[in-house]
Write a protein that holds these residues in place. Structure first.
Motif, PDB file in Angstrom:
ATOM      1  N   TYR A   1       0.825  -1.196   0.000  1.00  0.00           N
ATOM      2  CA  TYR A   1       0.000   0.000   0.000  1.00  0.00           C
ATOM      3  C   TYR A   1       0.860   1.247   0.000  1.00  0.00           C
ATOM      4  O   TYR A   1       2.018   1.221   0.403  1.00  0.00           O
ATOM      5  CB  TYR A   1      -0.957   0.023   1.200  1.00  0.00           C
TER       6      TYR A   1
ATOM      7  N   THR B   1       0.260   5.639   0.802  1.00  0.00           N
ATOM      8  CA  THR B   1      -0.659   6.636   1.337  1.00  0.00           C
ATOM      9  C   THR B   1      -0.356   7.985   0.700  1.00  0.00           C
ATOM     10  O   THR B   1       0.791   8.256   0.341  1.00  0.00           O
ATOM     11  CB  THR B   1      -0.541   6.773   2.862  1.00  0.00           C
TER      12      THR B   1
ATOM     13  N   PHE C   1      -5.434   9.135   2.159  1.00  0.00           N
ATOM     14  CA  PHE C   1      -5.971   8.099   1.287  1.00  0.00           C
ATOM     15  C   PHE C   1      -4.956   6.972   1.144  1.00  0.00           C
ATOM     16  O   PHE C   1      -3.754   7.207   1.111  1.00  0.00           O
ATOM     17  CB  PHE C   1      -6.304   8.681  -0.091  1.00  0.00           C
TER      18      PHE C   1
ATOM     19  N   GLU D   1      -3.919   3.522  -1.162  1.00  0.00           N
ATOM     20  CA  GLU D   1      -4.110   2.725  -2.366  1.00  0.00           C
ATOM     21  C   GLU D   1      -3.473   1.374  -2.097  1.00  0.00           C
ATOM     22  O   GLU D   1      -2.267   1.283  -1.880  1.00  0.00           O
ATOM     23  CB  GLU D   1      -3.496   3.365  -3.596  1.00  0.00           C
TER      24      GLU D   1
ATOM     25  N   THR E   1      -2.590  -2.414  -3.314  1.00  0.00           N
ATOM     26  CA  THR E   1      -2.332  -3.160  -4.537  1.00  0.00           C
ATOM     27  C   THR E   1      -2.171  -4.631  -4.185  1.00  0.00           C
ATOM     28  O   THR E   1      -1.355  -4.982  -3.329  1.00  0.00           O
ATOM     29  CB  THR E   1      -1.062  -2.637  -5.248  1.00  0.00           C
TER      30      THR E   1
ATOM     31  N   SER F   1     -13.482  -3.106  -4.933  1.00  0.00           N
ATOM     32  CA  SER F   1     -12.982  -2.076  -5.828  1.00  0.00           C
ATOM     33  C   SER F   1     -14.008  -1.710  -6.890  1.00  0.00           C
ATOM     34  O   SER F   1     -14.786  -2.554  -7.338  1.00  0.00           O
ATOM     35  CB  SER F   1     -11.709  -2.574  -6.525  1.00  0.00           C
TER      36      SER F   1
ATOM     37  N   LYS G   1      -6.730  -3.317  -7.321  1.00  0.00           N
ATOM     38  CA  LYS G   1      -6.428  -2.187  -6.444  1.00  0.00           C
ATOM     39  C   LYS G   1      -7.679  -1.846  -5.651  1.00  0.00           C
ATOM     40  O   LYS G   1      -8.804  -2.055  -6.112  1.00  0.00           O
ATOM     41  CB  LYS G   1      -5.980  -0.963  -7.232  1.00  0.00           C
ATOM     42  N   GLU G   2      -7.447  -1.318  -4.470  1.00  0.00           N
ATOM     43  CA  GLU G   2      -8.538  -0.939  -3.593  1.00  0.00           C
ATOM     44  C   GLU G   2      -8.163   0.400  -2.965  1.00  0.00           C
ATOM     45  O   GLU G   2      -6.984   0.652  -2.713  1.00  0.00           O
ATOM     46  CB  GLU G   2      -8.686  -2.019  -2.520  1.00  0.00           C
ATOM     47  N   GLN G   3      -9.145   1.253  -2.720  1.00  0.00           N
ATOM     48  CA  GLN G   3      -8.862   2.538  -2.103  1.00  0.00           C
ATOM     49  C   GLN G   3      -9.661   2.706  -0.822  1.00  0.00           C
ATOM     50  O   GLN G   3     -10.839   2.351  -0.755  1.00  0.00           O
ATOM     51  CB  GLN G   3      -9.186   3.676  -3.067  1.00  0.00           C
TER      52      GLN G   3
ATOM     53  N   TYR H   1      -9.907   5.523   2.843  1.00  0.00           N
ATOM     54  CA  TYR H   1      -9.538   6.839   3.342  1.00  0.00           C
ATOM     55  C   TYR H   1      -9.888   6.944   4.822  1.00  0.00           C
ATOM     56  O   TYR H   1     -10.812   6.298   5.300  1.00  0.00           O
ATOM     57  CB  TYR H   1     -10.235   7.954   2.549  1.00  0.00           C
TER      58      TYR H   1
ATOM     59  N   SER I   1     -14.077   2.566   2.971  1.00  0.00           N
ATOM     60  CA  SER I   1     -13.782   2.099   1.622  1.00  0.00           C
ATOM     61  C   SER I   1     -14.439   3.019   0.599  1.00  0.00           C
ATOM     62  O   SER I   1     -15.516   3.557   0.840  1.00  0.00           O
ATOM     63  CB  SER I   1     -14.327   0.678   1.458  1.00  0.00           C
ATOM     64  N   THR I   2     -13.809   3.175  -0.556  1.00  0.00           N
ATOM     65  CA  THR I   2     -14.417   3.940  -1.642  1.00  0.00           C
ATOM     66  C   THR I   2     -15.315   3.062  -2.521  1.00  0.00           C
ATOM     67  O   THR I   2     -15.876   3.544  -3.503  1.00  0.00           O
ATOM     68  CB  THR I   2     -13.344   4.602  -2.531  1.00  0.00           C
TER      69      THR I   2
END
Length: 141
Positions: free
Chosen positions: A84, A86, A94, A96, A98, A108, A114-116, A118, A127-128
């Motif tokens: 990851y 930041t 945030f 990211e 991988t 995702s 990938k996942e995001q 915050y 999670s986004t």
């Protein structure tokens, strides 16, 4: 004079905004285990917590830029690790994440391993995935 009054009023409105939602964590205090505490969908009043959630999961963030995500659903445990990064943006920190390969537990919008996530103002991790009709997931330390 009228322009000065408008300018002062405009600046007063924007400078009086509360900072209660500001992220109070520094960029290194997120290490450790973050456990899923709530999930909700786009339907009003659909929030679930604790054992009422569809699954249980957590992230474990290490200081060397690696992480592990683990989920238990229907008594089946699945774990995957990755790296990851930041970024500190104006509205918070945030992440990211991988992943080295595809997994059903990657939440995702893009399907690209990938996942995001915050950090929110109340020091929870979100999670986004909900941005694209996935569940809204909230994690606490």
């Amino acid at each position: 004079m009228k322009n000065l009054v408008i300018l002062v009023a405009f600046l007063s409105v924007f400078s009086s905004c509360s900072k209660d939602d500001a992220v109070t964590m520094d960029s290194t205090s997120y290490y450790g285990k973050w456990t899923l505490v709530s999930m909700s969908g786009s339907i009003p009043n659909s929030e679930a917590t604790g054992t009422a959630m569809e699954w249980q999961e957590f992230y474990l963030f290490n200081t060397n830029g690696t992480f592990t995500k683990s989920r238990e659903r229907n008594s089946v445990k699945t774990s995957i690790s990755g790296t990851y990064t930041t970024t500190i943006q104006s509205d918070g920190i945030f992440f990211e994440l991988t992943y080295p390969n595809d997994s059903e537990i990657i939440g995702s919008c893009y399907g690209n391993q990938k996942e995001q996530l915050y950090l929110t103002g109340n020091n929870s991790l979100s999670s986004t995935w909900s941005y694209c009709d996935g569940p809204k997931l909230k994690y606490k330390r």
